[in-house]
Design a protein around this motif. Structure first.
Motif, PDB file in Angstrom:
ATOM      1  N   HIS A  43      30.085  37.750  34.785  1.00 36.15           N
ATOM      2  CA  HIS A  43      31.487  38.013  35.133  1.00 36.15           C
ATOM      3  C   HIS A  43      32.231  36.705  35.378  1.00 36.15           C
ATOM      4  CE1 HIS A  43      30.995  42.378  35.433  1.00 36.15           C
ATOM      5  NE2 HIS A  43      29.841  42.152  36.032  1.00 36.15           N
ATOM      6  N   GLN A  50      33.039  44.149  31.099  1.00 36.10           N
ATOM      7  CA  GLN A  50      34.017  45.167  31.486  1.00 36.10           C
ATOM      8  C   GLN A  50      35.354  44.562  31.924  1.00 36.10           C
ATOM      9  OE1 GLN A  50      33.333  48.567  31.102  1.00 36.10           O
ATOM     10  NE2 GLN A  50      31.535  47.710  30.084  1.00 36.10           N
ATOM     11  N   LEU A  52      35.908  42.237  33.897  1.00 37.20           N
ATOM     12  CA  LEU A  52      35.921  41.849  35.314  1.00 37.20           C
ATOM     13  C   LEU A  52      35.411  40.432  35.480  1.00 37.20           C
ATOM     14  CD1 LEU A  52      36.232  42.523  38.350  1.00 37.20           C
ATOM     15  CD2 LEU A  52      33.877  43.395  38.276  1.00 37.20           C
ATOM     16  N   SER A  59      41.059  36.868  40.467  1.00 39.62           N
ATOM     17  CA  SER A  59      40.449  37.724  39.454  1.00 39.62           C
ATOM     18  C   SER A  59      39.673  38.878  40.075  1.00 39.62           C
ATOM     19  CB  SER A  59      39.545  36.898  38.530  1.00 39.62           C
ATOM     20  OG  SER A  59      38.527  36.251  39.254  1.00 39.62           O
ATOM     21  N   GLY A  63      40.698  43.050  39.368  1.00 37.13           N
ATOM     22  CA  GLY A  63      39.845  44.097  38.829  1.00 37.13           C
ATOM     23  C   GLY A  63      39.528  43.875  37.369  1.00 37.13           C
ATOM     24  N   GLY A  64      39.045  44.942  36.717  1.00 36.30           N
ATOM     25  CA  GLY A  64      38.641  44.826  35.327  1.00 36.30           C
ATOM     26  C   GLY A  64      39.288  45.876  34.464  1.00 36.30           C
ATOM     27  N   VAL A  69      38.434  46.900  41.652  1.00 39.30           N
ATOM     28  CA  VAL A  69      37.088  47.084  42.205  1.00 39.30           C
ATOM     29  C   VAL A  69      37.068  46.868  43.711  1.00 39.30           C
ATOM     30  CG1 VAL A  69      35.929  46.480  40.050  1.00 39.30           C
ATOM     31  CG2 VAL A  69      36.468  44.681  41.708  1.00 39.30           C
ATOM     32  N   LEU A  80      33.229  47.627  43.941  1.00 41.87           N
ATOM     33  CA  LEU A  80      32.420  46.420  44.048  1.00 41.87           C
ATOM     34  C   LEU A  80      31.284  46.615  45.036  1.00 41.87           C
ATOM     35  CD1 LEU A  80      32.029  43.360  43.387  1.00 41.87           C
ATOM     36  CD2 LEU A  80      33.530  42.881  45.327  1.00 41.87           C
TER      37      LEU A  80
END
Length: 301
Positions: A43, A50, A52, A59, A63-64, A69, A80
């Motif tokens: 990530h 995804q 993320l 960041s 979220g993604g 998250v 998360l």
């Protein structure tokens, strides 16, 4: 007297100093350090699984591709935390077990909880949809391919227990570790067992949970990275593991060639049975100073 007590209580956090404050509201740099060690290999910049990224506060809060998250102030409802705790699957980090310990998990939960005490302007970045960009290093695209597919088994305590054949795929250093045997010979994809396993030349083909196996584009990314000297994200190429043991599978394609890889065969090389072109064989030997493979034993497989 009562007024004096209230004043004292009001100044108590200042008197206790930053250690006591930290216990209530952990600082982002400490949370970021955990993400850097455990998460950003999948990530991070240029390879965010995804969508993320966990390489900056902005960041994380952005979220993604599946949405936020983190729910500010509520770790229990934050995806998360659910992934870290194993309440949502797959549990994270993907390279676990081991996963984050209780203290590390609590640190992240406390940080999310503390976000709820801040204003929305404090929590939300000015441009949450556009996290900071950075060019991935040479190893990052390779990590994005290998870690999600390989590290679930090839980690110290993976799905199959200890890493099969002693090969650990959780970091750059682990991939290049040639103490037991060399899986990567920088500059020489055909001499690298990793490349041969993902192509199916050496058996069993990897990833072990295939098919589907890696696609041709992903295989070429890994092979080209090895051919370039297996550089890290700073562009530094890896040294040849001279003298390291190798175990390569494949097909005899010429007089002492393995799928086009020339082998150095000496009078002391042990050759089992009568071998013929097109036959599958296993070669054991070692890496010489020019990257060539000196064959110690060749036998049919």
């Amino acid at each position: 007297m009562a007024t004096w007590i209230l004043v004292l209580l009001g100044t108590l956090p200042w008197l206790l100093g930053p250690t006591a404050a930290h216990a209530v509201e952990p600082a982002w740099p400490e949370v970021q350090e955990l993400f850097t060690r455990h998460c950003v290999i999948c990530h991070g910049a240029g390879l965010a699984s995804q969508g993320l990224r966990l390489d900056s506060r902005e960041s994380v809060l952005a979220g993604g591709s599946n949405g936020p998250v983190v729910v500010a102030g509520n770790p229990d409802d934050s995806e998360l935390m659910r992934r870290i705790r194993g309440q949502s699957l797959p549990r994270m980090p993907l390279t676990g077990p081991p996963y984050l310990n209780d203290a590390e998990t609590a640190l992240i939960a406390d940080w999310i909880r503390a976000l709820g005490a801040q204003t929305a302007a404090d929590v939300a970045p000015a441009d949450a949809a556009s996290p900071p960009s950075a060019e991935p290093g040479p190893f990052s695209p390779v990590a994005a391919i290998l870690v999600p597919r390989c590290a679930t088994c090839h980690s110290p305590n993976g799905r199959m227990g200890p890493a099969p054949e002693g090969f650990v795929a959780t970091s750059y250093e682990n991939l290049l570790d040639a103490r037991e045997r060399a899986w990567i010979v920088p500059g020489h994809p055909l001499a690298s067992e990793l490349a041969r396993r993902i192509r199916g030349q050496s058996l069993p083909r990897m990833p072990f949970d295939g098919p589907p196996y890696l696609g041709e584009e992903d295989i070429e990314i890994v092979e080209n990275w090895i051919a370039a000297g297996a550089p890290n994200d700073q562009g530094q190429t890896a040294p040849l593991p001279v003298g390291a043991r190798v175990r390569l599978g494949g097909t005899l394609s010429g007089r002492w060639q393995l799928d086009g890889l020339p082998l150095r065969v000496a009078p002391g090389t042990r050759i089992r049975e009568n071998l013929s072109l097109g036959q599958r064989v296993e070669v054991r030997g070692w890496v010489e100073s020019d990257g060539a493979i000196a064959a110690e034993r060749i036998r049919s497989r």
